[in-house]
Scaffold this active site. Structure first.
Site, short mmCIF file in Angstrom:
data_model
loop_
_atom_site.label_atom_id
_atom_site.label_comp_id
_atom_site.label_asym_id
_atom_site.label_seq_id
_atom_site.Cartn_x
_atom_site.Cartn_y
_atom_site.Cartn_z
N GLU A 1 1.86 -1.77 -0.94
CA GLU A 1 0.81 -2.35 -1.76
C GLU A 1 1.25 -2.30 -3.22
OE1 GLU A 1 -3.76 -2.12 -1.16
OE2 GLU A 1 -3.19 -0.44 -2.45
N ASP B 1 0.98 2.89 0.75
CA ASP B 1 0.02 2.79 -0.34
C ASP B 1 0.45 3.78 -1.42
OD1 ASP B 1 -2.32 2.25 -1.87
OD2 ASP B 1 -3.28 4.00 -0.99
N ASP C 1 -6.30 7.02 1.22
CA ASP C 1 -4.92 6.58 0.99
C ASP C 1 -4.25 6.24 2.32
OD1 ASP C 1 -4.91 7.19 -1.88
OD2 ASP C 1 -4.91 9.28 -1.25
#
Length: 157
Positions: A66, A7, A139
């Site tokens: 992502e 991420d 996160d």
């Protein structure tokens, strides 16, 4: 199968390593690459060095990241895009191909709702993996969700 989920962010980059086999999915490791406030070049170097350590300590079958989300501030978008570009290049150098998922795809895969809140994603990540302790910051749970999304997509192929 060992999967790395990432991420990306401009302050912290969450990462998660899961092991998926026929019977179960287990979390091997999860954490943050912390990016200190500094010049953009220094921050990108920190990100790449953090990835070097992760790839040095683990071998992966798959990597998924992502995609950046839409932001209203053009400076934020530019900075995230530069981080994303550096991240992509580093993964290609260290591993090769990687999968990409939008935040909406990840949320839908993990919670069933594309518009789920981060807390809902965190709840489902813990439930799917049978984790009872709290995982902070978000996160990290987002990175786990990216890895789980990719694991599920591999099963559908």
């Amino acid at each position: 199968m060992k999967i790395l989920g990432i991420d990306p962010g401009s302050r912290n980059c969450g990462y998660a390593i899961i092991e998926k086999n026929v019977r179960k999915t287990a979390l091997i490791e999860a954490g943050l690459i912390k990016i200190k406030p500094n010049t953009l070049q220094y921050q990108i170097t920190e990100l790449c060095e953090g990835l070097d350590v992760i790839f040095k300590n683990h071998k992966f079958d798959e990597v998924a990241i992502e995609d950046i989300f839409f932001a209203y501030n053009p400076k934020t978008v530019l900075k995230l895009a530069q981080f994303r570009g550096a991240l992509s290049l580093k993964i290609l150098q260290l591993h090769g191909d990687f999968a990409e998922y939008t935040p909406l795809q990840v949320k839908k895969a993990v919670t069933g709702k594309a518009k789920a809140q981060k807390e809902q994603v965190a709840f489902m990540v813990k439930k799917i993996l049978g984790i009872t302790k709290e995982i902070k910051p978000l996160d990290i749970t987002d990175a786990i969700a990216v890895a789980l999304t990719h694991a599920n997509n591999l099963c559908l192929r």
